[in-house]
Motif scaffolding. Structure first.
Motif, PDB file in Angstrom:
ATOM      1  N   MET A 269      14.117   3.366   3.999  1.00 49.01           N
ATOM      2  CA  MET A 269      14.553   4.795   3.332  1.00 49.01           C
ATOM      3  C   MET A 269      16.052   4.942   3.162  1.00 49.01           C
ATOM      4  SD  MET A 269      11.605   6.044   2.267  1.00 49.01           S
ATOM      5  CE  MET A 269      10.982   4.480   2.294  1.00 49.01           C
ATOM      6  N   ASP A 270      16.770   4.351   4.039  1.00 42.74           N
ATOM      7  CA  ASP A 270      18.217   4.395   3.756  1.00 42.74           C
ATOM      8  C   ASP A 270      18.534   3.486   2.476  1.00 42.74           C
ATOM      9  OD1 ASP A 270      18.550   6.324   5.763  1.00 42.74           O
ATOM     10  OD2 ASP A 270      19.306   4.451   7.268  1.00 42.74           O
ATOM     11  N   TRP A 271      17.878   2.330   2.512  1.00 38.77           N
ATOM     12  CA  TRP A 271      18.164   1.412   1.499  1.00 38.77           C
ATOM     13  C   TRP A 271      17.753   1.974   0.129  1.00 38.77           C
ATOM     14  CZ3 TRP A 271      14.851  -0.941  -2.244  1.00 38.77           C
ATOM     15  CH2 TRP A 271      15.586  -2.199  -2.959  1.00 38.77           C
ATOM     16  N   VAL A 272      16.626   2.579  -0.004  1.00 40.02           N
ATOM     17  CA  VAL A 272      16.295   3.363  -1.208  1.00 40.02           C
ATOM     18  C   VAL A 272      17.108   4.300  -1.532  1.00 40.02           C
ATOM     19  CG1 VAL A 272      14.615   4.937  -2.081  1.00 40.02           C
ATOM     20  CG2 VAL A 272      13.632   3.072  -0.907  1.00 40.02           C
TER      21      VAL A 272
ATOM     22  N   MET B  10      18.980   2.392  -4.471  1.00 43.83           N
ATOM     23  CA  MET B  10      18.351   2.596  -5.532  1.00 43.83           C
ATOM     24  C   MET B  10      18.539   4.053  -6.256  1.00 43.83           C
ATOM     25  SD  MET B  10      14.318   1.244  -4.301  1.00 43.83           S
ATOM     26  CE  MET B  10      13.767   1.206  -5.977  1.00 43.83           C
ATOM     27  N   VAL B  11      18.786   5.093  -5.357  1.00 38.64           N
ATOM     28  CA  VAL B  11      18.950   6.287  -5.656  1.00 38.64           C
ATOM     29  C   VAL B  11      20.512   6.224  -6.390  1.00 38.64           C
ATOM     30  CG1 VAL B  11      19.766   8.673  -4.969  1.00 38.64           C
ATOM     31  CG2 VAL B  11      17.465   7.612  -4.518  1.00 38.64           C
ATOM     32  N   GLU B  12      21.508   5.461  -5.623  1.00 36.60           N
ATOM     33  CA  GLU B  12      22.920   5.555  -6.208  1.00 36.60           C
ATOM     34  C   GLU B  12      23.028   4.812  -7.383  1.00 36.60           C
ATOM     35  OE1 GLU B  12      26.865   6.185  -5.861  1.00 36.60           O
ATOM     36  OE2 GLU B  12      25.510   6.902  -4.565  1.00 36.60           O
ATOM     37  N   GLN B  13      21.928   3.956  -7.754  1.00 36.05           N
ATOM     38  CA  GLN B  13      22.252   3.245  -9.074  1.00 36.05           C
ATOM     39  C   GLN B  13      21.361   3.768 -10.037  1.00 36.05           C
ATOM     40  OE1 GLN B  13      21.544  -1.074  -8.927  1.00 36.05           O
ATOM     41  NE2 GLN B  13      22.663  -1.188  -6.749  1.00 36.05           N
ATOM     42  N   GLY B  14      20.743   5.104  -9.809  1.00 38.03           N
ATOM     43  CA  GLY B  14      19.946   5.845 -10.804  1.00 38.03           C
ATOM     44  C   GLY B  14      18.765   5.214 -10.957  1.00 38.03           C
TER      45      GLY B  14
ATOM     46  N   ASP C 154      12.607  11.751  -4.961  1.00 42.56           N
ATOM     47  CA  ASP C 154      11.397  10.770  -4.803  1.00 42.56           C
ATOM     48  C   ASP C 154      11.503  10.592  -3.503  1.00 42.56           C
ATOM     49  OD1 ASP C 154      10.825  10.604  -7.259  1.00 42.56           O
ATOM     50  OD2 ASP C 154      11.866   8.849  -7.647  1.00 42.56           O
ATOM     51  N   LEU C 155      12.453  10.489  -2.758  1.00 42.60           N
ATOM     52  CA  LEU C 155      12.451  10.529  -1.189  1.00 42.60           C
ATOM     53  C   LEU C 155      11.728  11.487  -0.459  1.00 42.60           C
ATOM     54  CD1 LEU C 155      16.373   9.560  -0.657  1.00 42.60           C
ATOM     55  CD2 LEU C 155      14.306   8.036  -0.609  1.00 42.60           C
TER      56      LEU C 155
ATOM     57  N   GLU D  98       0.970  -1.131   0.182  1.00 42.24           N
ATOM     58  CA  GLU D  98       0.073   0.057   0.189  1.00 42.24           C
ATOM     59  C   GLU D  98       0.867   1.168  -0.138  1.00 42.24           C
ATOM     60  OE1 GLU D  98      -3.559  -2.294   2.507  1.00 42.24           O
ATOM     61  OE2 GLU D  98      -2.059  -1.495   3.396  1.00 42.24           O
ATOM     62  N   LEU D  99       1.945   1.266   0.800  1.00 43.78           N
ATOM     63  CA  LEU D  99       2.839   2.384   0.800  1.00 43.78           C
ATOM     64  C   LEU D  99       3.348   2.830  -0.519  1.00 43.78           C
ATOM     65  CD1 LEU D  99       4.893   4.532   1.977  1.00 43.78           C
ATOM     66  CD2 LEU D  99       6.072   2.603   2.561  1.00 43.78           C
ATOM     67  N   PHE D 100       3.898   1.634  -1.365  1.00 45.24           N
ATOM     68  CA  PHE D 100       4.554   1.819  -2.494  1.00 45.24           C
ATOM     69  C   PHE D 100       3.770   2.350  -3.584  1.00 45.24           C
ATOM     70  CE2 PHE D 100       8.357  -0.154  -0.503  1.00 45.24           C
ATOM     71  CZ  PHE D 100       9.392   0.807  -0.660  1.00 45.24           C
ATOM     72  N   GLU D 101       2.414   1.593  -3.510  1.00 44.55           N
ATOM     73  CA  GLU D 101       1.527   2.140  -4.647  1.00 44.55           C
ATOM     74  C   GLU D 101       1.482   3.405  -4.484  1.00 44.55           C
ATOM     75  OE1 GLU D 101      -2.407   0.498  -6.557  1.00 44.55           O
ATOM     76  OE2 GLU D 101      -2.154   0.020  -4.410  1.00 44.55           O
ATOM     77  N   ALA D 102       1.055   4.061  -3.379  1.00 42.73           N
ATOM     78  CA  ALA D 102       0.791   5.455  -2.931  1.00 42.73           C
ATOM     79  C   ALA D 102       1.947   6.181  -3.533  1.00 42.73           C
ATOM     80  CB  ALA D 102       0.352   5.813  -1.612  1.00 42.73           C
ATOM     81  N   MET D 103       3.209   5.986  -3.036  1.00 40.98           N
ATOM     82  CA  MET D 103       4.393   6.601  -3.665  1.00 40.98           C
ATOM     83  C   MET D 103       4.438   6.713  -5.050  1.00 40.98           C
ATOM     84  SD  MET D 103       7.308   5.564  -0.948  1.00 40.98           S
ATOM     85  CE  MET D 103       8.561   6.425  -1.553  1.00 40.98           C
ATOM     86  N   VAL D 104       4.105   5.539  -5.774  1.00 43.50           N
ATOM     87  CA  VAL D 104       4.154   5.656  -7.384  1.00 43.50           C
ATOM     88  C   VAL D 104       3.147   6.606  -7.872  1.00 43.50           C
ATOM     89  CG1 VAL D 104       3.617   4.036  -9.304  1.00 43.50           C
ATOM     90  CG2 VAL D 104       5.098   3.307  -7.477  1.00 43.50           C
TER      91      VAL D 104
END
Length: 257
Positions: A210-213, A217-221, A227-228, A180-186
């Protein structure tokens, strides 16, 4: 999204419920499972088109039940949260504070953190809404729901969470909560909805994600650093309600008069 207008009358004293799903003994045969099953013959051509009518009826049912609830906030969290958990206590506080801020509370209608938010809203005399889902292990609608809507299909239910809420507060949870969280973020990231505040309650729980994102994810583009900013992390129910009511970029949720 504009806030729908309607009655603010508390309805805790009498449960209004829409759409009772079929109970089954096996615990595995759900409408979603039948819909998503890979067909092994051409029989699906005679069954799937008729399922469209049931799917359509769920959307109509949801729209009819929720059209006049007024502004609301959806609260997500684990069904496994125990009543003695600090997360449960936070959920009760969130529900109460949202009602005091002038909005209705929408949850998945189940136990745990969902029950907590419904309880807080109900005890505060507000509109406590539960959107239930047919699951093999479903425990039914919690006792603090004043307006309950039952769904067979996840996608119909998810539409109602977003269509009739002006923001999300997300308590710690499992896979369903993350979904539900990631769907809302998308939806925010892709501009399908705008000015839609998403507040995560519990920094210790949510910060590693959020640290992993950020670090992977941000680090790898794969996502943008901006988006954070779609989500906000807080540690108290008071902060969560304040942030969600303030909205994003200076906008505010329109509370009931």
């Amino acid at each position: 999204m504009s806030a729908p207008t309607g009655s603010s009358r508390p309805i805790r004293s009498e449960l209004r419920r829409f759409g009772i799903w079929r109970k089954n003994g096996a615990g595995l045969d759900t409408a979603d499972a039948r819909l998503l099953e890979t067909p092994h013959s051409s029989d699906f051509t005679h069954t799937d088109p008729w399922r469209v009518m049931r799917i359509q009826s769920e959307f109509v049912q949801g729209f009819d039940a929720l059209a006049e609830i007024g502004p609301a906030i959806s609260v997500f969290g684990s069904a496994r949260t125990k009543p003695d958990s600090p997360y449960y206590a936070a959920g009760v506080d969130v529900g109460r504070l949202l009602v005091e801020a002038g909005v209705a509370v929408i949850t998945g209608g189940g136990p745990g953190s969902m029950e907590a938010a419904n309880r807080g809203a109900s005890e505060a005399g507000g509109l406590s809404i539960g959107l239930g889902i047919e699951l093999p292990f479903e425990q039914g609608m919690n006792e603090w729901v004043g307006l309950g809507v039952d769904f067979r299909y996840f996608f119909a239910r998810k539409t109602m969470f977003v269509k009739y809420a002006q923001g999300f507060i997300v308590l710690p949870g499992g896979l369903g909560t993350l979904d539900e969280l990631f769907e809302a973020m998308v939806l925010v990231q892709t501009s399908k909805v705008s000015q839609f505040p998403i507040v995560l309650l519990g920094k210790t729980f949510w910060s590693p994600l959020m640290d992993w994102v950020r670090d992977v994810m941000v680090e790898q583009g794969l996502v943008s650093a901006g988006d954070l900013d779609i989500v906000q992390l807080v540690d108290t129910a008071e902060e969560a309600v304040q942030r969600v009511m303030e909205g994003k970029a200076g906008t505010r949720v329109a509370a009931k008069g």
